[in-house]
Design a protein around this motif. Structure first.
Motif, PDB file in Angstrom:
ATOM      1  N   TYR A   1       5.169 -20.229   6.125  1.00  0.00           N
ATOM      2  CA  TYR A   1       4.074 -18.952   6.372  1.00  0.00           C
ATOM      3  C   TYR A   1       4.563 -18.548   7.760  1.00  0.00           C
ATOM      4  N   LYS A   2       4.942 -19.344   8.549  1.00  0.00           N
ATOM      5  CA  LYS A   2       5.254 -19.032   9.908  1.00  0.00           C
ATOM      6  C   LYS A   2       6.640 -18.071  10.075  1.00  0.00           C
ATOM      7  N   LYS A   3       7.567 -18.566   9.158  1.00  0.00           N
ATOM      8  CA  LYS A   3       8.678 -17.655   9.196  1.00  0.00           C
ATOM      9  C   LYS A   3       8.439 -16.398   8.599  1.00  0.00           C
ATOM     10  N   ILE A   4       7.644 -16.292   7.512  1.00  0.00           N
ATOM     11  CA  ILE A   4       7.190 -14.790   6.937  1.00  0.00           C
ATOM     12  C   ILE A   4       6.377 -14.111   7.755  1.00  0.00           C
ATOM     13  N   THR A   5       5.549 -14.713   8.667  1.00  0.00           N
ATOM     14  CA  THR A   5       4.764 -13.908   9.811  1.00  0.00           C
ATOM     15  C   THR A   5       5.563 -13.396  10.648  1.00  0.00           C
ATOM     16  N   ASP A   6       6.475 -14.184  11.093  1.00  0.00           N
ATOM     17  CA  ASP A   6       7.581 -13.600  12.367  1.00  0.00           C
ATOM     18  C   ASP A   6       8.276 -12.478  11.791  1.00  0.00           C
ATOM     19  N   VAL A   7       8.748 -12.559  10.870  1.00  0.00           N
ATOM     20  CA  VAL A   7       9.832 -11.407  10.208  1.00  0.00           C
ATOM     21  C   VAL A   7       9.267 -10.550   9.333  1.00  0.00           C
ATOM     22  N   LYS A   8       7.806 -10.615   9.445  1.00  0.00           N
ATOM     23  CA  LYS A   8       6.890  -9.620   8.517  1.00  0.00           C
ATOM     24  C   LYS A   8       7.503  -9.374   7.021  1.00  0.00           C
ATOM     25  N   LYS A   9       8.037 -10.481   6.344  1.00  0.00           N
ATOM     26  CA  LYS A   9       8.532 -10.544   4.998  1.00  0.00           C
ATOM     27  C   LYS A   9       7.518 -10.373   3.905  1.00  0.00           C
ATOM     28  N   ASN A  10       7.752  -9.280   2.889  1.00  0.00           N
ATOM     29  CA  ASN A  10       7.159  -9.042   1.896  1.00  0.00           C
ATOM     30  C   ASN A  10       6.844 -10.608   0.806  1.00  0.00           C
ATOM     31  N   HIS A  11       5.931 -10.708   0.422  1.00  0.00           N
ATOM     32  CA  HIS A  11       5.712 -11.915  -0.494  1.00  0.00           C
ATOM     33  C   HIS A  11       4.640 -11.935  -1.422  1.00  0.00           C
ATOM     34  N   PHE A  12       4.846 -12.835  -2.487  1.00  0.00           N
ATOM     35  CA  PHE A  12       4.083 -12.609  -3.696  1.00  0.00           C
ATOM     36  C   PHE A  12       3.229 -14.238  -3.694  1.00  0.00           C
ATOM     37  N   THR A  13       2.147 -14.298  -3.590  1.00  0.00           N
ATOM     38  CA  THR A  13       1.600 -15.488  -3.671  1.00  0.00           C
ATOM     39  C   THR A  13       0.652 -15.797  -5.141  1.00  0.00           C
TER      40      THR A  13
END
Length: 676
Positions: free
Chosen positions: A350-362
């Motif tokens: 989640y930290k990596k996703i937040t840092d690069v603002k990556k689209n995701h599917f939960t």
């Protein structure tokens, strides 16, 4: 007539008699023979009036002659013209229309068929597909309770649909095929089938499989080649004989540049070969210079993971990697991250996703750590109950973020999710609401969220492998579910900004396929707008011809069917009339007419259809014999039928005329004799 009606009529006669006697016998001072005549008129008029008021009913029987129906079904596909049978077929139809013998014996009904059945005789022989099985099935439904022999004028060549040779066994009428086409077998070579993927990747090689066939008895040699424009990029000699009458060639071609690459496969015709059209086949491949890489992060083993992988990789332009949270190092190489039932081990992800603002599917479920998930992000919150619930999906027809269709979610099994209310704290759009048993709720089961340029989808339940399995049970294919999942992945993997107008089209189409272009149009609040007036402008880049066609509203999109276009390269522009909004693109239509690949009439199948239905097969020059056989057939006799109707006396208009006449005569006679 009913008994109580007879009683009322007797009472009416007594009342009419009393009135007439009272008027002209009891009340009259000087009774003469004229008074008796007046009494008779008064009796008849009053009795008639009372009869009209009583309105008794009678049973009326009538008989009529019902002739059997004769169905004339004519093949309107282009193979008839290709086999040079169009003039003969038209002459035969005219002969049936003008035959007094048939008209006297039958109620003759004419139909045409190609890809569908039509009750017209607009014979142009320009349809690109033939489905004889569908035509027989529809006629069987129309005349299921009738005696209706069927004359089937066709070459017997079907391009798609169920095998009519076998489906005709359930046809309830006798079929009399009239075989149109050459039945003499001649030497012919052709490309029977060509298999190639629609997509390839830049600098890769893609496979091509070609099946070549030969009909003849002599040993022959020729050459197979593939051309790109005027350049021959592959060539191979081939030989055939009576026993060795087919050959499969497998090869690979290089994808040297991005875009749509068009090729022509050609089997060099034999000398004096009659049909050379089936020796050529165009095909194309779209070369893509980028592949969508997706990362699936999971800390458990679950059937959902396999279902997700299969759905994603059903599209060759996508690949998926499955890793545990601790194995995730760099997410920059992935266009989408799928997080399956997150827990505290997902912190670094989640930290990596937040840092690069990556689209995701939960995707959440019974094993999701909602205490952690509620803390690590603030877009949505789940009430903590420590209980699970079964949630049924209900499709939201008003979903407007991108184009989706209901694939039958109402019949899908439930997903397992955490019980409790969900609060979404950002702009979101619900794809699926969740139902609990038979109770509809407005809470989301599947929703998409956009926040600060990042896209996320959330599925509040596990068990989508059951959905994919149910889709296969419903449609005998995984394609429907995989296409739905693919559209969701496509939206999440893209960083393209929202547009009020989007178009959906393939880069190329084959000439024998359905050619449809769709468009999505949204309001300024990005809600689907069904009030739009959209049109598409087309320009053939080869001929410079242009045309504009209105687009029709269909479900949550606008659509236009361009299947009638000829082969070529086209530019298109979709515009919203009244607004300065438009989207442009291009596509190609490859020349291919399956009807022109056929050389002979299929006598064997048509003869078998006649046998299956207790009919008889005829050739085009046996029309007189066919007419005589139909007229003389004892199975098709006219039947005398009777029907019984309940008729009201008030419907007999003459009774009213009699009443008026009686009253008029009485008045005139009384006036004449000075009684008025």
């Amino acid at each position: 007539m009913q008994i109580h009606s007879i009683g009322l009529i007797i009472a009416a006669g007594i009342i009419a008699l009393i009135i007439s006697i009272f008027q002209y016998t009891y009340k009259a001072k000087n009774r003469t023979k004229k008074h008796l005549f007046f009494a008779l008129l008064r009796f008849l008029s009053v009795f008639t009036l009372l009869i009209l008021l009583i309105n008794p009913t009678f049973r009326k029987k009538s008989s009529y002659i019902e002739k059997p129906s004769l169905i004339i079904a004519v093949d309107n596909s282009s193979s008839i013209k290709h086999l040079s049978q169009n003039k003969q077929v038209i002459e035969l139809v005219d002969k049936f229309q003008n035959s007094e013998e048939l008209q006297d014996r039958f109620n003759v009904k004419f139909y045409t068929f190609s890809d569908r059945l039509e009750d017209t005789l607009n014979l142009k022989f320009d349809k690109k597909q033939t489905n004889i099985s569908n035509a027989l099935g529809n006629l069987d439904q129309i005349y299921k309770n009738s005696n209706a022999p069927t004359v089937l004028i066709t070459d017997g060549n079907q391009t798609y649909g169920g095998d009519y040779q076998f489906s005709s066994r359930t046809y309830k009428q006798q079929v009399f095929p009239v075989i149109a086409g050459d039945t003499i077998k001649v030497a012919d070579t052709k490309i029977q089938q060509l298999n190639v993927n629609r997509y390839s990747y830049l600098k890769n090689r893609f496979p091509v499989e070609v099946i070549l066939t030969y009909s003849g008895v002599d040993n022959v040699s020729t050459k197979f080649e593939i051309k790109s424009g005027k350049n021959t990029i592959y060539s191979q000699p081939v030989s055939f004989s009576k026993d060795n009458n087919s050959e499969i060639i497998t090869l690979t071609l290089g994808a040297s540049k991005a875009g749509v690459l068009q090729y022509t496969a050609r089997l060099v015709p034999l000398e004096n070969e009659k049909n050379v059209i089936n020796n050529n086949k165009d095909f194309a491949v779209e070369v893509i210079d980028q592949k969508t890489n997706i990362l699936l992060v999971s800390d458990m083993t679950h059937p959902d993971l396999g279902a997700i992988k299969k759905s994603v990789e059903s599209n060759e332009r996508r690949s998926i990697t499955i890793l545990k949270p601790a194995e995730v190092q760099d997410i920059e190489d992935y266009q989408l991250i799928i997080l399956y039932q997150p827990n505290t081990r997902f912190s670094s992800v989640y930290k990596k996703i937040t840092d690069v603002k990556k689209n995701h599917f939960t995707i959440t479920g019974s094993k999701t750590d909602w205490v952690f998930l509620n803390k690590v992000q603030d877009l949505y919150k789940q009430e903590i109950t420590r209980q699970t619930e079964y949630y049924l999906p209900r499709f939201n027809n008003n979903y407007g973020t991108f184009l989706l269709e209901d694939i039958g979610f109402g019949g899908y099994p439930p997903l397992v999710g955490t019980f409790g209310e969900i609060a979404i704290n950002s702009s979101y759009d619900v794809i699926l609401h969740r139902n609990i048993s038979n109770i509809n709720t407005e809470e989301p089961l599947l929703a998409t969220v956009e926040d600060n340029g990042t896209r996320e989808a959330v599925l509040f339940g596990e068990g989508i492998w059951r959905w994919r399995a149910q889709s296969y049970l419903d449609t005998k294919s995984f394609e429907t579910f995989d296409e739905f999942f693919s559209k969701l992945v496509q939206y999440l993997a893209s960083n393209k900004k929202k547009s009020r107008l989007n178009t959906i089209a393939e880069s190329f189409y084959y000439g024998n396929s359905s050619i449809k272009i769709k468009a999505e149009y949204f309001t300024r609040n990005y809600e689907f707008d069904n009030r739009g007036n959209l049109s598409i402008s087309l320009k053939n880049k080869d001929t410079e011809q242009s045309q504009t066609i209105p687009m029709l509203l269909k479900n949550n999109s606008y659509e236009v069917d361009l299947s009638s276009l000829s082969s070529g390269n086209y530019d298109y522009t979709v515009s919203v009339i009244g607004e300065n909004i438009s989207r442009s693109g291009s596509f190609s239509i490859l020349d291919y007419n399956v009807e022109q690949q056929l050389l002979n009439a299929d006598v064997t199948k048509l003869t078998q259809v006649a046998t299956n239905t207790n009919g008889k097969a005829y050739f085009m020059n046996q029309d007189d014999i066919l007419i005589q056989d139909l007229v003389a057939d004892e199975r098709y006799k006219a039947v005398q039928k009777s029907k019984e109707n309940i008729v009201s006396l008030i419907d007999w208009k003459y009774l009213l005329a009699i009443l008026i006449a009686l009253l008029s005569i009485e008045w005139f006679m009384r006036k004449y004799n000075g009684l008025i």
